[in-house]
Write a protein that holds these residues in place. Structure first.
Motif, PDB file in Angstrom:
ATOM      1  N   GLY A  32       0.807  -1.236   0.000  1.00  0.00           N
ATOM      2  CA  GLY A  32       0.000   0.000   0.000  1.00  0.00           C
ATOM      3  C   GLY A  32       0.827   1.266   0.000  1.00  0.00           C
ATOM      4  O   GLY A  32       0.301   2.371   0.048  1.00  0.00           O
ATOM      5  N   GLY A  33       2.147   1.125  -0.027  1.00  0.00           N
ATOM      6  CA  GLY A  33       3.019   2.309  -0.101  1.00  0.00           C
ATOM      7  C   GLY A  33       3.268   2.668  -1.557  1.00  0.00           C
ATOM      8  O   GLY A  33       2.379   2.530  -2.391  1.00  0.00           O
ATOM      9  N   ILE A  46      -1.950  16.815  -6.570  1.00  0.00           N
ATOM     10  CA  ILE A  46      -3.276  17.128  -7.144  1.00  0.00           C
ATOM     11  C   ILE A  46      -4.196  15.916  -7.017  1.00  0.00           C
ATOM     12  O   ILE A  46      -5.352  16.023  -6.601  1.00  0.00           O
ATOM     13  CB  ILE A  46      -3.126  17.560  -8.625  1.00  0.00           C
ATOM     14  CG1 ILE A  46      -2.438  18.929  -8.695  1.00  0.00           C
ATOM     15  CG2 ILE A  46      -4.484  17.576  -9.332  1.00  0.00           C
ATOM     16  CD1 ILE A  46      -2.034  19.362 -10.094  1.00  0.00           C
ATOM     17  N   ARG A  47      -3.652  14.738  -7.337  1.00  0.00           N
ATOM     18  CA  ARG A  47      -4.476  13.522  -7.269  1.00  0.00           C
ATOM     19  C   ARG A  47      -5.002  13.314  -5.841  1.00  0.00           C
ATOM     20  O   ARG A  47      -6.190  13.066  -5.627  1.00  0.00           O
ATOM     21  CB  ARG A  47      -3.643  12.308  -7.715  1.00  0.00           C
ATOM     22  CG  ARG A  47      -4.461  11.038  -7.928  1.00  0.00           C
ATOM     23  CD  ARG A  47      -3.580   9.795  -8.035  1.00  0.00           C
ATOM     24  NE  ARG A  47      -2.926   9.450  -6.782  1.00  0.00           N
ATOM     25  CZ  ARG A  47      -3.526   8.898  -5.719  1.00  0.00           C
ATOM     26  NH1 ARG A  47      -4.813   8.620  -5.759  1.00  0.00           N
ATOM     27  NH2 ARG A  47      -2.844   8.633  -4.620  1.00  0.00           N
ATOM     28  N   LEU A  48      -4.096  13.469  -4.855  1.00  0.00           N
ATOM     29  CA  LEU A  48      -4.511  13.273  -3.458  1.00  0.00           C
ATOM     30  C   LEU A  48      -5.524  14.333  -3.022  1.00  0.00           C
ATOM     31  O   LEU A  48      -6.528  14.019  -2.388  1.00  0.00           O
ATOM     32  CB  LEU A  48      -3.287  13.333  -2.532  1.00  0.00           C
ATOM     33  CG  LEU A  48      -2.436  12.072  -2.458  1.00  0.00           C
ATOM     34  CD1 LEU A  48      -1.121  12.381  -1.744  1.00  0.00           C
ATOM     35  CD2 LEU A  48      -3.176  10.947  -1.724  1.00  0.00           C
ATOM     36  N   ALA A  49      -5.259  15.592  -3.375  1.00  0.00           N
ATOM     37  CA  ALA A  49      -6.176  16.679  -2.968  1.00  0.00           C
ATOM     38  C   ALA A  49      -7.574  16.420  -3.531  1.00  0.00           C
ATOM     39  O   ALA A  49      -8.578  16.586  -2.831  1.00  0.00           O
ATOM     40  CB  ALA A  49      -5.641  18.026  -3.451  1.00  0.00           C
ATOM     41  N   SER A 283      -3.618   9.416  13.549  1.00  0.00           N
ATOM     42  CA  SER A 283      -2.794   8.768  12.532  1.00  0.00           C
ATOM     43  C   SER A 283      -3.133   7.274  12.531  1.00  0.00           C
ATOM     44  O   SER A 283      -2.569   6.501  13.302  1.00  0.00           O
ATOM     45  CB  SER A 283      -1.311   9.002  12.859  1.00  0.00           C
ATOM     46  OG  SER A 283      -0.523   8.488  11.814  1.00  0.00           O
ATOM     47  N   PRO A 284      -4.105   6.868  11.694  1.00  0.00           N
ATOM     48  CA  PRO A 284      -4.641   5.511  11.799  1.00  0.00           C
ATOM     49  C   PRO A 284      -3.840   4.473  11.002  1.00  0.00           C
ATOM     50  O   PRO A 284      -3.507   4.680   9.841  1.00  0.00           O
ATOM     51  CB  PRO A 284      -6.045   5.664  11.196  1.00  0.00           C
ATOM     52  CG  PRO A 284      -5.934   6.810  10.239  1.00  0.00           C
ATOM     53  CD  PRO A 284      -4.799   7.680  10.682  1.00  0.00           C
ATOM     54  N   ILE A 285      -3.547   3.364  11.655  1.00  0.00           N
ATOM     55  CA  ILE A 285      -2.962   2.221  10.946  1.00  0.00           C
ATOM     56  C   ILE A 285      -4.055   1.164  10.922  1.00  0.00           C
ATOM     57  O   ILE A 285      -4.466   0.642  11.968  1.00  0.00           O
ATOM     58  CB  ILE A 285      -1.683   1.711  11.638  1.00  0.00           C
ATOM     59  CG1 ILE A 285      -0.637   2.843  11.665  1.00  0.00           C
ATOM     60  CG2 ILE A 285      -1.138   0.479  10.924  1.00  0.00           C
ATOM     61  CD1 ILE A 285       0.697   2.445  12.265  1.00  0.00           C
ATOM     62  N   ILE A 286      -4.552   0.873   9.736  1.00  0.00           N
ATOM     63  CA  ILE A 286      -5.800   0.123   9.596  1.00  0.00           C
ATOM     64  C   ILE A 286      -5.536  -1.256   8.980  1.00  0.00           C
ATOM     65  O   ILE A 286      -4.797  -1.391   8.010  1.00  0.00           O
ATOM     66  CB  ILE A 286      -6.781   0.922   8.688  1.00  0.00           C
ATOM     67  CG1 ILE A 286      -7.005   2.327   9.296  1.00  0.00           C
ATOM     68  CG2 ILE A 286      -8.116   0.191   8.531  1.00  0.00           C
ATOM     69  CD1 ILE A 286      -7.656   3.318   8.353  1.00  0.00           C
ATOM     70  N   GLY A 287      -6.168  -2.266   9.572  1.00  0.00           N
ATOM     71  CA  GLY A 287      -6.079  -3.614   9.010  1.00  0.00           C
ATOM     72  C   GLY A 287      -7.451  -4.251   9.001  1.00  0.00           C
ATOM     73  O   GLY A 287      -8.367  -3.766   9.678  1.00  0.00           O
ATOM     74  N   TYR A 399       1.276   6.055   5.750  1.00  0.00           N
ATOM     75  CA  TYR A 399       1.968   5.769   4.492  1.00  0.00           C
ATOM     76  C   TYR A 399       0.953   6.023   3.380  1.00  0.00           C
ATOM     77  O   TYR A 399      -0.261   6.029   3.619  1.00  0.00           O
ATOM     78  CB  TYR A 399       2.505   4.313   4.456  1.00  0.00           C
ATOM     79  CG  TYR A 399       1.415   3.294   4.662  1.00  0.00           C
ATOM     80  CD1 TYR A 399       0.971   2.970   5.940  1.00  0.00           C
ATOM     81  CD2 TYR A 399       0.797   2.670   3.574  1.00  0.00           C
ATOM     82  CE1 TYR A 399      -0.063   2.071   6.128  1.00  0.00           C
ATOM     83  CE2 TYR A 399      -0.240   1.761   3.757  1.00  0.00           C
ATOM     84  CZ  TYR A 399      -0.662   1.477   5.040  1.00  0.00           C
ATOM     85  OH  TYR A 399      -1.702   0.602   5.223  1.00  0.00           O
ATOM     86  N   LEU A 400       1.455   6.257   2.176  1.00  0.00           N
ATOM     87  CA  LEU A 400       0.571   6.625   1.064  1.00  0.00           C
ATOM     88  C   LEU A 400       0.941   5.842  -0.188  1.00  0.00           C
ATOM     89  O   LEU A 400       2.108   5.495  -0.366  1.00  0.00           O
ATOM     90  CB  LEU A 400       0.697   8.124   0.784  1.00  0.00           C
ATOM     91  CG  LEU A 400       0.065   9.039   1.854  1.00  0.00           C
ATOM     92  CD1 LEU A 400       0.529  10.482   1.674  1.00  0.00           C
ATOM     93  CD2 LEU A 400      -1.460   8.962   1.793  1.00  0.00           C
ATOM     94  N   PRO A 401      -0.029   5.575  -1.050  1.00  0.00           N
ATOM     95  CA  PRO A 401      -1.418   6.030  -0.965  1.00  0.00           C
ATOM     96  C   PRO A 401      -2.327   5.100  -0.143  1.00  0.00           C
ATOM     97  O   PRO A 401      -3.446   5.492   0.199  1.00  0.00           O
ATOM     98  CB  PRO A 401      -1.864   6.043  -2.429  1.00  0.00           C
ATOM     99  CG  PRO A 401      -1.040   4.959  -3.076  1.00  0.00           C
ATOM    100  CD  PRO A 401       0.283   4.952  -2.358  1.00  0.00           C
ATOM    101  N   GLY A 402      -1.849   3.878   0.197  1.00  0.00           N
ATOM    102  CA  GLY A 402      -2.740   2.894   0.822  1.00  0.00           C
ATOM    103  C   GLY A 402      -3.322   3.324   2.164  1.00  0.00           C
ATOM    104  O   GLY A 402      -4.469   3.012   2.484  1.00  0.00           O
ATOM    105  N   GLY A 403      -2.542   4.076   2.958  1.00  0.00           N
ATOM    106  CA  GLY A 403      -3.014   4.499   4.277  1.00  0.00           C
ATOM    107  C   GLY A 403      -4.220   5.428   4.173  1.00  0.00           C
ATOM    108  O   GLY A 403      -5.120   5.392   5.014  1.00  0.00           O
ATOM    109  N   ALA A 404      -4.225   6.255   3.130  1.00  0.00           N
ATOM    110  CA  ALA A 404      -5.365   7.158   2.903  1.00  0.00           C
ATOM    111  C   ALA A 404      -6.554   6.362   2.370  1.00  0.00           C
ATOM    112  O   ALA A 404      -7.685   6.519   2.830  1.00  0.00           O
ATOM    113  CB  ALA A 404      -4.979   8.257   1.915  1.00  0.00           C
TER     114      ALA A 404
END
Ligand SMILES: Cc1cc2nc3c(=O)[nH]c(=O)nc-3n(C[C@H](O)[C@H](O)[C@H](O)COP(=O)(O)O)c2cc1C
Length: 450
Positions: A32-33, A46-49, A283-287, A399-404
């Motif tokens: 996911g990084g 831009i993509r993230l915003a 700051s969420p770490i999601i599983g 971490y991005l983009p997977g964390g978002a």
């Protein structure tokens, strides 16, 4: 349905392109990084915003330090914190490709002049049609001083004294132009009404500025003021000027005490607690299971080099050298810090209360926050929101983009299902957050009251 909840939950997002956890950039695409190397990639910004806006987040927040972010090149060489955009420049670009999300830039009162800041934020507010916010900071990294002709950073009390005057000067400059100052009347030939502008002639001990401002009044009257003062002086400052307060409580009980203290401070300066929002960080770490999320946190933490762990604490607590210090020993006694005093105190208190070693302490501070399934993260948000200690959260994806993606795709829909949150945008950032607009007309300049 058009029912408006009396109190809406808002999400801001600490905006970056490679993740908040100090080792987030090292996570590979298979986990996911994959955003390593994208810290200056404007297409990715831009993509993230646009993704955050589509999801309904209320604001992008760009943090800033006007130097490299940490003075120790050995640890800096292992993080993405040596290269980043100037916030107002980045947000001006993002304003043109978004329509509704708020745009909050950090600017320090220690190494700027009020006129420049008033003008720049007025410009961003016009460019974005009323979506600008200013995160007022006094600077926490001592290295900044050297970039602005000073041998040493201002002391804590002095920089807050300057900040007090600075914010008065900036809001004063925004108030040098009435909302209706620009008739632009082709028939009479009057473009700007003389009665709609006034000088400021602000003379303080730390800053002075004459005015008037050379741009029409910001669409929001004043861009929204964000602040994160946490020390006693910082909290008093936040209570006087802040409209959205970033807070960093660790527990619900701490958050409750923070909100109660803030409300008392607000009442003491004649402000209504309902007019001020508090956004703790998240700051969420999601599983998909709790164990998977915990594993992900452990994997992220294992990517942190020992130099980074030492400096995480050193950069926050001040003038101590931890090099060669045993990471598995308890935190030693520390001298007083001129950085973020409250943060230094918080770190020391955490270590002492829980008997943490330097390594354990650094891992807590390195960027990972709450760990859990989407349901568990939603429970946390719901609990704090319903307890009245959080009006929103300042998200920092590890971490991005997977964390978002994990938060936007799994947690937000769950909150919406529970009726806790829904996407909501007003015409301006003030409207989105339910904050009042300071109106000012030529009649007010003349002292005429309706
Ligand atoms: C979410 C959050 C974001 C912050 N962003 C910045 C920043 O971008 N630049 C900065 O110099 N300080 C930043 N700070 C530090 C605060 O402005 C403030 O100095 C800190 O919370 C400590 O409070 P004190 O100054 O009252 O000790 C931030 C703090 C928080 C909680």
């Amino acid at each position: 349905m058009t029912d408006t909840p009396t109190r809406s939950l808002d999400f801001g997002v600490l905006f970056g392109t490679s993740g908040h956890h100090l080792a987030g950039w090292r996570v590979g695409p298979e986990r996911g990084g994959g955003n390593a190397g994208k810290e200056l990639d404007v297409a990715e910004a831009i993509r993230l915003a646009q993704q955050y806006e589509r999801a309904g987040l209320s604001a992008l927040f760009v943090a800033d330090v006007v130097s490299v972010w940490g003075e120790h090149l050995d640890s800096l060489s292992r993080t993405t914190r040596a290269s980043y955009f100037e916030p107002l420049t980045l947000l001006s670009a993002l304003a043109a490709v978004t329509e509704r999300i708020g745009l909050v830039a950090t600017a320090t009162t220690s190494y700027n002049e009020p006129f420049t800041i008033a003008r720049k934020f007025a410009s961003l507010d016009h460019i974005s049609h009323g979506r600008a916010g200013w995160n007022v900071v006094t600077s926490v990294v001592p290295l900044e001083a050297g970039n602005f002709g000073r041998d040493a950073h201002y002391g804590h009390a002095e920089r807050y004294a300057r900040a007090e005057e600075f914010v008065d000067a900036v809001t004063g400059l925004w108030d040098t132009v009435a909302d209706d100052a620009f008739p632009r009347d082709k028939v009479s030939g009057i473009y700007v009404d003389r009665a709609g502008r006034r000088a400021l002639d602000f003379r303080g001990e730390h800053v002075s500025t004459a005015g008037p401002l050379n741009i029409s009044r910001p669409p929001q009257g004043h861009p929204v003021i964000f602040q994160a003062g946490a020390s006693e002086t910082g909290r008093a400052f936040a209570a006087r000027v802040g409209e959205v307060i970033f807070a960093a409580p660790r527990t619900l009980e701490e958050a409750r005490r923070y909100r109660e203290g803030l409300d008392d401070a607000l009442r003491a300066v004649g402000r209504a607690p309902a007019d001020v929002r508090v956004w703790p960080g998240l700051s969420p770490i999601i599983g998909s299971t709790h164990e998977e999320a915990a594993r992900l946190r452990d994997e992220l933490n294992a990517l942190l080099h020992e130099d980074v762990l030492r400096r995480v604490i050193q950069d926050n607590v001040g003038d101590v050298d931890f090099s060669g210090f045993d990471l598995d020993a308890p935190l030693p006694e520390l001298p007083e810090s001129n950085r973020s005093r409250s943060r230094a105190d918080g770190i020391v208190a955490l270590a002492r209360e829980e008997g943490l070693t330097l390594r354990q302490l650094a891992l807590r501070w390195a960027g990972g926050g709450i760990v859990g399934t989407p349901d568990e993260i939603a429970d946390h948000i719901q609990e704090w929101f319903e307890a009245g200690v959080a009006d929103g959260f300042n998200l920092a994806f590890p971490y991005l983009p997977g964390g978002a993606d994990a938060f936007l795709e799994d947690v937000l829909p769950e909150l919406e299902r529970r009726g806790i949150w829904r996407p909501h945008y007003g015409a301006t950032l003030r409207d989105t957050l339910g904050l009042p607009r300071p109106d000012l007309t030529i009649a007010d300049f003349a002292g005429v009251t309706a």
